[in-house]
Design an enzyme around this catalytic site. Sequence first.
Site, short mmCIF file in Angstrom:
data_model
loop_
_atom_site.label_atom_id
_atom_site.label_comp_id
_atom_site.label_asym_id
_atom_site.label_seq_id
_atom_site.Cartn_x
_atom_site.Cartn_y
_atom_site.Cartn_z
N HIS A 33 4.62 -1.53 -1.68
CA HIS A 33 3.17 -1.38 -1.63
C HIS A 33 2.54 -2.60 -0.95
O HIS A 33 1.66 -2.46 -0.10
CB HIS A 33 2.61 -1.24 -3.05
CG HIS A 33 3.11 -0.04 -3.79
ND1 HIS A 33 2.26 0.90 -4.33
CD2 HIS A 33 4.36 0.36 -4.10
CE1 HIS A 33 2.97 1.84 -4.95
NE2 HIS A 33 4.25 1.53 -4.82
N ASP A 139 -4.77 -0.10 -3.35
CA ASP A 139 -3.71 0.84 -3.70
C ASP A 139 -4.25 1.82 -4.73
O ASP A 139 -5.10 1.47 -5.56
CB ASP A 139 -2.52 0.07 -4.26
CG ASP A 139 -1.26 0.90 -4.35
OD1 ASP A 139 -1.18 1.79 -5.23
OD2 ASP A 139 -0.32 0.65 -3.56
#
Length: 284
Positions: A33, A139
């Site tokens: 991520h 995110d």
Amino acid sequence: MDIQDKDASHDHSSISKQAEVVVIIVPFPCQSHLNQLLHLSCLITSSYNILIHYATTSTHLRQAKHRFNYKTHLQNSQLHFHEFPTPDFVSLSPTPNPSTKFPTHLQPSFESSIHLRQPMAALLQSISATARKVIVIHDVLMAYAVQDIANVPNAESYAFSPTSPFSSFFDGWQMKGKPSLEKPPPKGLPSIEGCFSTEILHLIALQIDFLKFTTGYIYNSCRSVEGTYIDLIANDHSYLSCFLYGESSIIGVKHFFVQTVKEGKNYPDALAKRRVEELEQLVI
């Protein structure tokens, strides 16, 4: 430029009082991520020379920078880093022969992200006072941490999906009970059974109520590879509502598909015109 936690209230005097757009990037503390959003940060600064603030935990910022392949681009004066401490947590070893495929030994690290709400709110308030518009790209698993964006009138947020459109679509398809499709699914499609631990599902569920503040979703993809699934996602939001266990967070939002990097070429030279045009919808 590194901005330590003690400088979280850093004097942003280097930012013009008339700054048009400033972007804050908030990754989830996991390498796959962190890396994608660091690439996106470099793409935006290379394309527009816009000030980027990349903010995460101290430990994970060091990890992301150390593993990044284009280190010279981290020295861009328009790319600022903010590292925030988190309470100590147990660093577990991987479990031999686990019952699920999910890396449960990283769960304490993942849950450390919950403690970032206060420093993120302070950073957002400080930066929003210096710019006409603040874009927060976070995110999908960091919606809880950036929920205070709702209190900042000149800010808007976009949730970044770290999984490919192909994976996102078929994960949702399986969670919906595998309804009939216009075309049959690919042969050998792996089952999602056993891929998610109970703990990570609880962390996902924590984000749901705060995704309602999201203006749109960003995916790291390439149309020549995933065009079919890009179109399916763009035209049918139901797969996402299934994955996030609620529809309110996705009604009326926009979807952006951006290829952040093309391996094997110099970073700036790899920016395709289409990717730049898609980014323009976010930053102007």
